[in-house]
Write an enzyme that holds these catalytic residues in place. Structure first.
Site: not given
Ligand SMILES: [Zn+2]
Lengths: 346, 584
Positions: B35, B62, B180
């Site tokens: 972006g 970031n 399990c």
């Protein structure tokens, strides 16, 4: 000269910021990156992007550009703004470049031209990588050859890139003997090869080869961006008496002649378009080229992965980005064919 | 005449097309790695009408690539900070920055999507991509999609009826590990990390929701560690070391011995070895690795010894039991960016690995697994974001948008791969190929009927809605009809009583083998037919498919692929706690 350095950060602090890339290329590559300084000659569209990518990755940078900021350059140089129009490009940009990464050292370099080997060596000194953004420097092919020779002598990696509105071409010279390892597999299954060696020819040798030889298997002729780059180089360096103007007709006629002399040809519409967009590189094309080449620089400096040997060409019309080989010596081994992979969970 | 700052764009596009680009209303979904690059490209080439949506806030990790953000922005809205930054790059730009969730925020209806000329995704997760795909199909808007993982990336366009949509091809499904495997038979580090997260929940979070929780009311012997674990939570800070030591001894020694004695591992290939109780109890009182003064910078890259793990867990317990943290006891959720919970999980996973002869992980490695961390770099993001804008310009130039004509994307769109090394016979680093057309099997863009196999006698309508419709098929608020009778509708309270019934017992003859259901979701404007097929629970492979559902077609039919990014209780990176699951 302005220098922007912050206090020395702790390794723990840098590990946090660089975490996502250390997970990709490892701590050793990151250390090499942080120890390396890149000289950006000409802060044109390609170098603005390369500078952003490499400073973010942790490289230190020296930027040198003889030009003044003009309004059109604000279309790609996001390090400068309208208030800096008229100022030197380096001075106007350096602060914002430094702000990208407080752990990187960013400074302005000399913009004087190199007329001989000694001045070129002085210019290159202290840099692990030198990237020439060709349309945004004063230099001729001869000067680029001098700078490249200085890089070969000092061991610096050399790139020359020319970006236009219809694509780009870049030459890489990582030296007569570049050593790297190849990694395959991921996670626990990752294996690293023994050190490999690749030999790169000089810039002079690369631009000296017959144009027609610079193509991959099954290509009728070299990719368009490569030919346009060579035409631009010749056109820019033609004798000054002929440099009256650069209008469309001039370039098209010139290009047609030069191509025909080599038994090559490009569509007139491609040539006419190139005459309009040469030296006009919108930001997104620079982003593609700067991203690919940034990655090549990371490969080169980290010694991980085989970097492109030795030309990259991007054609904006087709979207294809090709690795090519322009060298007087035989190519060592043909690159292995691979099929496209979906890298991501899309 | 366009302003001089647009010279570089106008030279290639011409004045008329540039004017279209300048006034083109573009929605950018996501202001992260891709972006930031994308927004920068858009404003520089001259797109002046932008809307950006992102629900995330900025994290320090970031900063190596999301270059619109600085350290001072950590914790702030990505959309808002990015919106401010790009206005400085080009003051002509009108940018609407919205800090919100693209999936759940009621503002983002189909009509809202209709208000844009093109939508560009800059997302990092399947759920949001799937949602935006559906909204763009419903609104008949072109979508330019991209994604990256490390050095690799891809870019392509989607448009209703013209190209394959995002869901035309199978996607890897999230893997769910059988209980399990986690409780008794781990064979990979990831199983131990999941176990460690469950233990964290048992000790400090919602204990009864943990896989390791034993219902005191249930029949049979409670596991030997239940009371020792419960005791940790009620102890004082001073008693933490002792209580942690006892709990770890119960988990890693007594319980392992008990299971061995019960013959649990008689036929197992690998038999666990109990750790030494004194080592764990003494270890709990020793110095934890995280508190060593002058610790080396790479302390988190080292693999801790068993006593060090015990000490680290005790240290975390002391922190979480302290007075100023006490309020949060019982509500802690694992978050890889929360240091205490990460240290706990790394240490506990390490001990668990030791018991089962699996190579233990360092804190750094455990964080990658537990946090679903996908490596990311600026360069790949820069390339795909550049290619996305190249595609947008093509849509304008080729008259796919903003034109009386409507050129089909099938003719001009491309699917471009970004490779790490020269690929194919052309030696391409950027490899464009033709786009695929809509796939006939796609239930999203081609209204194909989806066959679903499950046990109609055992599956309740509630499970059908939650697991099949919402989780597997991506509905948000589905209404279900069988012929003319409604079975599910969140607006109709009378239908709520159907939810606990098994499918076969539902009114109007039940939902049995061969029943066709119509599923409708107004929020995403999607209607599909589901064909129910009966398959008895015993015929499912519980290990490979613990949910006991087969989706037999289209995008949702993909077999579960086990990757380190996808497993139980793990969402996309940064998405913990669970409430934040759906992004952007
Ligand atoms: Zn589809």
């Amino acid at each position: 000269m302005a220098t922007f350095t912050s206090t020395k950060p702790s390794e723990e602090e840098t590990n946090k910021v660089y975490d996502r890339q250390i997970r990709l290329w490892g701590a050793d590559a990151q250390r090499r990156i942080q120890a390396s300084r890149v000289l950006f000659l000409g802060l044109g569209p390609a170098n603005v992007e390369l500078c952003k990518n490499l400073v973010l990755a942790g490289f230190s940078a020296t930027v040198a550009d003889h030009r003044k900021v003009d309004a059109a350059s604000l279309g790609y140089n996001f390090f400068a703004d309208a208030e800096s129009i008229g100022k030197g490009v380096g001075e106007a940009s350096v602060e914002n470049i430094a702000e990208l990464n407080p752990f990187a050292d960013v400074k302005i370099g000399s913009t004087s031209s190199c007329s001989d080997a000694a001045t070129a060596e002085k210019l290159v000194e202290g840099h692990g990588v030198v990237i020439v953004d060709v349309p945004c420097t004063r230099g001729s092919e001869e000067e680029r050859k001098l700078i490249n020779e200085a890089c070969r002598k000092s061991g610096a990696k050399f790139l020359a890139v020319r970006c236009s509105g219809d694509g780009a071409a870049a030459f890489l010279d990582l030296g007569a003997e570049h050593t790297y390892v190849v990694e395959t597999g991921e996670g626990a299954k990752k294996t690293t090869s023994a050190p490999q060696k690749a030999s790169y020819c000089s810039y002079a040798d690369a631009v000296g080869v017959a144009w027609d030889s610079v193509k991959n298997k099954k290509m009728a002729q070299p990719p368009t961006p490569f030919l346009l780059d060579r035409l631009d180089a010749l056109f820019a360096d033609r004798p000054t008496s002929k440099k009256r103007s650069r209008d469309e007709g001039d370039f098209v006629a010139f290009a047609r002649r030069e191509l025909a002399a080599r038994s090559l040809g490009l569509d007139d519409t491609i040539l006419a378009r190139h005459a309009r967009v040469a030296g006009k590189c919108p930001a997104h094309i620079a982003a593609v080229v700067g991203g690919v080449l940034g990655q090549e620089v990371v490969k080169a400096v980290s010694g991980r992965g085989a970097p492109t040997n030795n030309v990259f060409a991007f054609d904006a019309a087709t979207g294809s980005g090709t690795a090519l080989f322009a060298s007087p010596v035989e190519r060592a081994a043909a690159p292995k064919a691979a099929v496209p992979v979906d890298a991501i969970e899309l | 005449m366009a302003q001089p700052r647009y010279d570089h764009s106008v030279a290639g596009l011409g004045e008329a097309n540039f004017e279209k680009l300048r006034t083109c209303k573009v929605l950018v979904v996501g202001a992260g790695g891709i972006g930031c690059e994308l927004l920068k490209n858009l404003v520089l080439v001259g797109c002046e009408k932008l809307t950006v949506v992102d629900l995330d806030t900025i994290d320090v990790s970031n900063l190596n690539r999301q270059f619109l953000f600085r350290k001072k922005h950590v914790g702030k809205s990505k959309a808002e900070v990015a919106g401010e930054a790009i206005k400085r790059f080009n003051p002509n730009v009108e940018v609407e920055a919205i800090h919100g969730n693209i999936i759940t925020n009621p503002l983002f209806k189909v009509d809202w999507f209709r208000g844009f000329d093109a939508v560009i995704n800059a997302l990092d997760n399947v759920d949001a991509r799937r949602h935006v795909n559906r909204m763009c199909l419903a609104a008949d808007k072109p979508l330019i999609e991209a994604g990256t993982t490390g050095f690799l990336g891809q870019v392509f366009c989607i448009r209703k009826g013209e190209t394959a949509c995002y869901e035309c091809f199978p996607k890897p499904q999230r893997v769910v590990y059988p209980i399990c495997t986690i409780r008794s038979t781990p064979s990979q580090p990831v199983h131990c990390v999941v176990w460690a997260k469950e233990l964290f929940k048992l000790l400090f979070g919602d204990a009864s929701a943990s896989m390791l929780f034993d219902d005191p009311a249930a029949e049979g012997e409670p596991s030997s560690f239940a009371s020792a674990c419960a005791a940790v939570r009620t102890t004082s800070v001073d008693g933490a070391s002792k209580a942690v030591g006892a709990a770890l001894a119960a988990l890693c020694d007594a319980e392992v011995k008990a299971q061995l004695a019960l013959g649990t591992y008689k036929t197992a290939k690998k038999v666990p070895t109990p750790l030494s109780s004194p080592e764990l109890t003494d270890g709990a009182a020793s110095q934890p690795p995280s508190t060593i003064t002058n610790r080396p910078a790479d302390w988190d890259r080292a693999v801790w010894t068993a006593p060090q793990c015990s000490a680290e867990i005790a240290e975390v317990a002391r922190e979480l039991l302290s007075n100023d943290m006490k309020e949060r006891l019982g509500s802690w959720e694992f978050d890889k960016d929360d240091e205490a919970s990460m240290r706990f999980v790394a240490a506990a996973a390490n001990l668990r690995c030791r018991v089962f002869h699996i190579d233990p992980l360092s804190l750094y490695e455990a964080k990658g697994v537990a946090g679903n961390i996908v490596p990311a770099i600026a360069t790949t993001n820069a390339v795909v974001a550049g290619l996305q804008v190249l595609e947008l310009l093509r849509l304008v130039e080729q008259k796919c948008i903003l034109s009386e004509e409507r050129t089909s994307l099938a003719e001009v769109g491309r699917y471009t791969y970004c490779q790490r090394f020269p690929t194919g016979r052309k030696c391409e680093l950027l490899q464009p190929v033709a786009l695929e057309g809509p796939q006939p099997t796609c239930y999203v863009c081609r209204n194909a009927t989806i066959p679903v196999a499950l046990d109609t006698n055992e599956t309740t309508l509630q499970t059908f809605v939650d697991v099949v419709l919402k989780k597997k098929l991506g509905f948000i608020d589905p209404a279900v009809d069988k012929g003319n009778s409604g079975l599910v509708d969140s607006e109709d309270e009378g239908l709520a009583r159907n939810l606990p019934l098994t499918l076969a017992k539902l009114p109007a003859g039940g939902v049995v083998n061969g029943t066709l259901l119509c599923v409708n979701d107004f929020q995403i404007d999607l209607e599909v037919n589901v064909e129910v097929r009966h398959k008895a629970n015993k015929d499912f492979d519980e290990k490979a498919n613990p949910e006991r559902v087969d989706i037999l077609t289209g995008a949702a039919a993909a077999p579960a692929v086990a990757t380190h990014h996808d497993f139980i209780s793990q969402n996309d990176e940064n998405s913990e706690p669970a409430a934040k699951k759906a992004r952007h």
